[in-house]
Design a protein around this motif. Structure first.
Motif, mmCIF file in Angstrom:
data_model
loop_
_atom_site.group_PDB
_atom_site.id
_atom_site.type_symbol
_atom_site.label_atom_id
_atom_site.label_comp_id
_atom_site.label_asym_id
_atom_site.label_seq_id
_atom_site.Cartn_x
_atom_site.Cartn_y
_atom_site.Cartn_z
ATOM 1 N N LYS A 163 47.771 29.137 28.457
ATOM 2 C CA LYS A 163 48.339 29.812 29.605
ATOM 3 C C LYS A 163 47.732 31.189 29.854
ATOM 4 C CE LYS A 163 52.841 27.498 29.621
ATOM 5 N NZ LYS A 163 54.303 27.687 29.562
ATOM 6 N N SER A 164 46.770 31.592 29.063
ATOM 7 C CA SER A 164 46.158 32.910 29.224
ATOM 8 C C SER A 164 44.655 32.766 29.395
ATOM 9 C CB SER A 164 46.478 33.797 28.013
ATOM 10 O OG SER A 164 47.867 33.962 27.878
ATOM 11 N N ASN A 165 44.265 32.226 30.546
ATOM 12 C CA ASN A 165 42.846 31.972 30.789
ATOM 13 C C ASN A 165 42.156 33.089 31.557
ATOM 14 O OD1 ASN A 165 42.880 29.476 29.471
ATOM 15 N ND2 ASN A 165 43.639 28.435 31.296
ATOM 16 N N ASN A 166 42.909 34.087 32.012
ATOM 17 C CA ASN A 166 42.311 35.236 32.681
ATOM 18 C C ASN A 166 42.436 36.481 31.813
ATOM 19 O OD1 ASN A 166 41.320 34.183 35.097
ATOM 20 N ND2 ASN A 166 43.297 34.344 36.122
ATOM 21 N N PRO A 167 41.347 37.225 31.616
ATOM 22 C CA PRO A 167 39.995 36.981 32.130
ATOM 23 C C PRO A 167 39.360 35.761 31.477
ATOM 24 C CG PRO A 167 39.935 38.748 30.531
ATOM 25 C CD PRO A 167 41.393 38.440 30.755
ATOM 26 N N VAL A 168 38.364 35.184 32.144
ATOM 27 C CA VAL A 168 37.800 33.935 31.654
ATOM 28 C C VAL A 168 36.834 34.138 30.496
ATOM 29 C CG1 VAL A 168 38.153 32.644 33.773
ATOM 30 C CG2 VAL A 168 36.066 33.970 33.502
ATOM 31 N N PHE A 169 36.275 35.334 30.379
ATOM 32 C CA PHE A 169 35.451 35.659 29.203
ATOM 33 C C PHE A 169 35.558 37.155 28.929
ATOM 34 C CE2 PHE A 169 32.644 34.586 32.865
ATOM 35 C CZ PHE A 169 32.335 35.864 33.296
ATOM 36 N N LYS A 170 35.198 37.559 27.740
ATOM 37 C CA LYS A 170 35.341 38.949 27.315
ATOM 38 C C LYS A 170 34.233 39.824 27.905
ATOM 39 C CE LYS A 170 37.566 37.871 22.880
ATOM 40 N NZ LYS A 170 37.457 37.988 21.401
ATOM 41 N N GLY A 171 34.556 41.086 28.045
ATOM 42 C CA GLY A 171 33.564 42.049 28.505
ATOM 43 C C GLY A 171 33.850 42.525 29.912
ATOM 44 N N VAL B 7 46.425 34.238 47.718
ATOM 45 C CA VAL B 7 46.209 33.872 46.317
ATOM 46 C C VAL B 7 47.002 34.819 45.423
ATOM 47 C CG1 VAL B 7 44.501 33.664 44.469
ATOM 48 C CG2 VAL B 7 43.899 33.000 46.823
ATOM 49 N N LYS B 8 47.773 34.265 44.531
ATOM 50 C CA LYS B 8 48.506 35.082 43.560
ATOM 51 C C LYS B 8 47.646 35.261 42.323
ATOM 52 C CE LYS B 8 52.730 35.255 40.768
ATOM 53 N NZ LYS B 8 52.903 36.702 40.972
ATOM 54 N N ILE B 9 47.351 36.504 41.964
ATOM 55 C CA ILE B 9 46.560 36.720 40.754
ATOM 56 C C ILE B 9 47.461 36.573 39.536
ATOM 57 C CG2 ILE B 9 44.963 38.203 42.019
ATOM 58 C CD1 ILE B 9 46.105 40.595 40.488
ATOM 59 N N THR B 10 46.933 35.961 38.498
ATOM 60 C CA THR B 10 47.741 35.611 37.330
ATOM 61 C C THR B 10 46.989 35.892 36.030
ATOM 62 O OG1 THR B 10 46.898 33.336 37.125
ATOM 63 C CG2 THR B 10 48.746 33.698 38.652
ATOM 64 N N HIS B 11 47.738 35.868 34.951
ATOM 65 C CA HIS B 11 47.130 35.873 33.614
ATOM 66 C C HIS B 11 46.773 34.449 33.204
ATOM 67 C CE1 HIS B 11 47.934 40.082 32.998
ATOM 68 N NE2 HIS B 11 49.237 39.902 33.220
ATOM 69 N N GLU B 12 47.486 33.460 33.786
ATOM 70 C CA GLU B 12 47.286 32.065 33.390
ATOM 71 C C GLU B 12 45.952 31.515 33.880
ATOM 72 O OE1 GLU B 12 51.476 33.131 33.267
ATOM 73 O OE2 GLU B 12 49.982 33.255 34.880
ATOM 74 N N GLY B 13 45.517 31.922 35.059
ATOM 75 C CA GLY B 13 44.266 31.385 35.603
ATOM 76 C C GLY B 13 44.399 29.922 35.961
ATOM 77 N N VAL B 14 43.360 29.149 35.682
ATOM 78 C CA VAL B 14 43.386 27.729 36.014
ATOM 79 C C VAL B 14 43.383 26.905 34.742
ATOM 80 C CG1 VAL B 14 42.209 28.086 38.205
ATOM 81 C CG2 VAL B 14 40.855 27.593 36.177
ATOM 82 N N ASN B 15 43.936 25.699 34.849
ATOM 83 C CA ASN B 15 43.939 24.787 33.723
ATOM 84 C C ASN B 15 42.564 24.185 33.526
ATOM 85 O OD1 ASN B 15 46.727 25.107 33.252
ATOM 86 N ND2 ASN B 15 47.190 23.613 34.875
ATOM 87 N N SER B 16 42.337 23.654 32.350
ATOM 88 C CA SER B 16 41.077 22.974 32.057
ATOM 89 C C SER B 16 40.832 21.900 33.090
ATOM 90 C CB SER B 16 41.116 22.358 30.660
ATOM 91 O OG SER B 16 39.912 21.720 30.346
ATOM 92 N N ASN B 17 39.615 21.885 33.631
ATOM 93 C CA ASN B 17 39.308 20.944 34.720
ATOM 94 C C ASN B 17 37.910 20.365 34.481
ATOM 95 O OD1 ASN B 17 39.646 19.684 37.337
ATOM 96 N ND2 ASN B 17 38.097 21.113 38.042
ATOM 97 N N PRO B 18 37.780 19.428 33.531
ATOM 98 C CA PRO B 18 36.460 18.900 33.206
ATOM 99 C C PRO B 18 35.772 18.287 34.408
ATOM 100 C CG PRO B 18 38.086 18.184 31.600
ATOM 101 C CD PRO B 18 38.843 18.803 32.751
ATOM 102 N N LEU B 19 34.497 18.505 34.518
ATOM 103 C CA LEU B 19 33.711 17.868 35.565
ATOM 104 C C LEU B 19 33.321 16.477 35.103
ATOM 105 C CD1 LEU B 19 31.364 20.796 36.554
ATOM 106 C CD2 LEU B 19 33.046 19.713 38.014
#
Length: 327
Positions: free
Chosen positions: A27-35, A314-326
């Motif tokens: 549930k904490s996908n934002n930010p998506v990577f560090k830095g 768009v509501k900004i969140t800490h959750e971000g998006v769920n895993s969405n495999p291509l």
């Protein structure tokens, strides 16, 4: 008996903690990577998500670009220094806002450099090329593609847009002006429009910087950032037209800060998942705990449309998006 009960108690606690940790991580996908990274361009190459951001730091330290790849929008791999100033002799600082496109099995990375303030300085919009999305990239032209202030637009914040007929356009501009120009097929320059002009201004109301365009249901969605990038008014707005040339009448804001989540949400891009009507907005924002303007991080949210094709806020969140495999 006591040992057995203690064993099961420890096992239960461990499992509960593990489940809680997994749930928190999911549930904490934002930010998506560090830095600290800003101005992210998201795109899909060969069933892999990619993000190409600005390294957010003082201008003199912005001498390289990193990239990030993911199979599912959740797990990201960093590709360090895919481009730096050793490969672009005329670029000295302020390498900003990469935009990438695949053309004839090559990857062309458009970028701004040097933050020029007049026509008398060296810098502007350049192009780097590589045979793989992760580079390494090298200077394509040996000079900037755009190095002058046409129609008042600072040559920064470039976006490369491919129309339905395959024609590619450069859409760019800071200082509250936005231009569009028709690129040659090999990206070595521009093709004049029918009236013999090269750069046409398409600036909508309140435009500041960070243009982006996509097509949905044969309509051209033009998006941009408004406000000051270090301030609380930074946000994303949009317009819709029947042509990449506009005219673009501002509809309204769809992304802005949330006092409970983060500040300065803006300078974005949009990814459309293949074979679906799922859209994701990739953007940067500043954590509530940070006061330095360069403390920006990259985040993703899903973006929705109403029945009339307008973009829902768009509501900004800490959750971000769920895993969405291509697939």
């Amino acid at each position: 008996m006591k040992k057995i009960l203690l064993y099961f108690f420890i096992l239960f606690c461990s499992k509960t903690i593990a489940q809680s940790t997994t749930t928190a991580e999911a549930k904490s996908n934002n930010p998506v990577f560090k830095g600290w990274y800003a101005d992210p361009e998201g795109i899909i190459f060969d069933k892999t998500y990619w993000i190409y951001p600005t390294f957010s730091a003082p201008y003199e330290d912005q001498v390289f670009l990193d990239a990030f790849s993911s199979p599912d929008l959740t797990h990201w791999t960093k590709h360090s220094r895919i481009l730096d100033t050793t490969a672009v002799k005329w670029a000295k600082k302020a390498i900003w806002a990469p935009s990438i496109i695949k053309n004839k099995n090559k990857y062309f990375l458009f970028f701004g450099a040097n933050d020029i303030q007049s026509d008398n300085e060296i810098g502007g919009i350049g192009i780097a090329v590589a045979s793989k999305p992760e580079g390494p990239y090298k200077d394509y032209l040996g000079k900037p593609l755009v190095d002058k202030f046409y129609n008042g637009a600072q040559p920064i914040d470039q976006f490369v847009f491919r129309d339905k007929d395959g024609q590619c356009y450069l859409i760019y501009g800071g200082w509250r002006h936005c231009n569009i120009a028709k690129l040659k097929a090999d990206f070595t320059g521009f093709v004049p429009f029918k009236d013999k002009t090269v750069f046409k201004e398409i600036t909508p109301e309140n435009y500041v910087e960070g243009p982006f365009m996509f097509i949905r249901n044969n309509k051209y969605y033009f998006m941009w950032s408004e406000g000051g990038w270090t301030g609380p008014d930074y946000c994303v707005a949009y317009a819709i037209a029947d042509s990449p040339m506009g005219p673009f009448k501002r509809i309204g804001k769809i992304l802005e800060q949330d006092s409970q989540v983060a500040r300065g949400a803006g300078h974005h891009s949009v990814i459309k998942a293949p074979d679906s009507d799922k859209y994701y907005i990739v953007y940067h924002r500043r954590p509530l705990t940070e006061t330095d303007g360069n403390s920006r991080e990259t985040c993703i949210e899903e973006m929705f449309f109403d029945e009339n094709g307008f973009i829902k806020p768009v509501k900004i969140t800490h959750e971000g998006v769920n895993s969405n495999p291509l697939k």
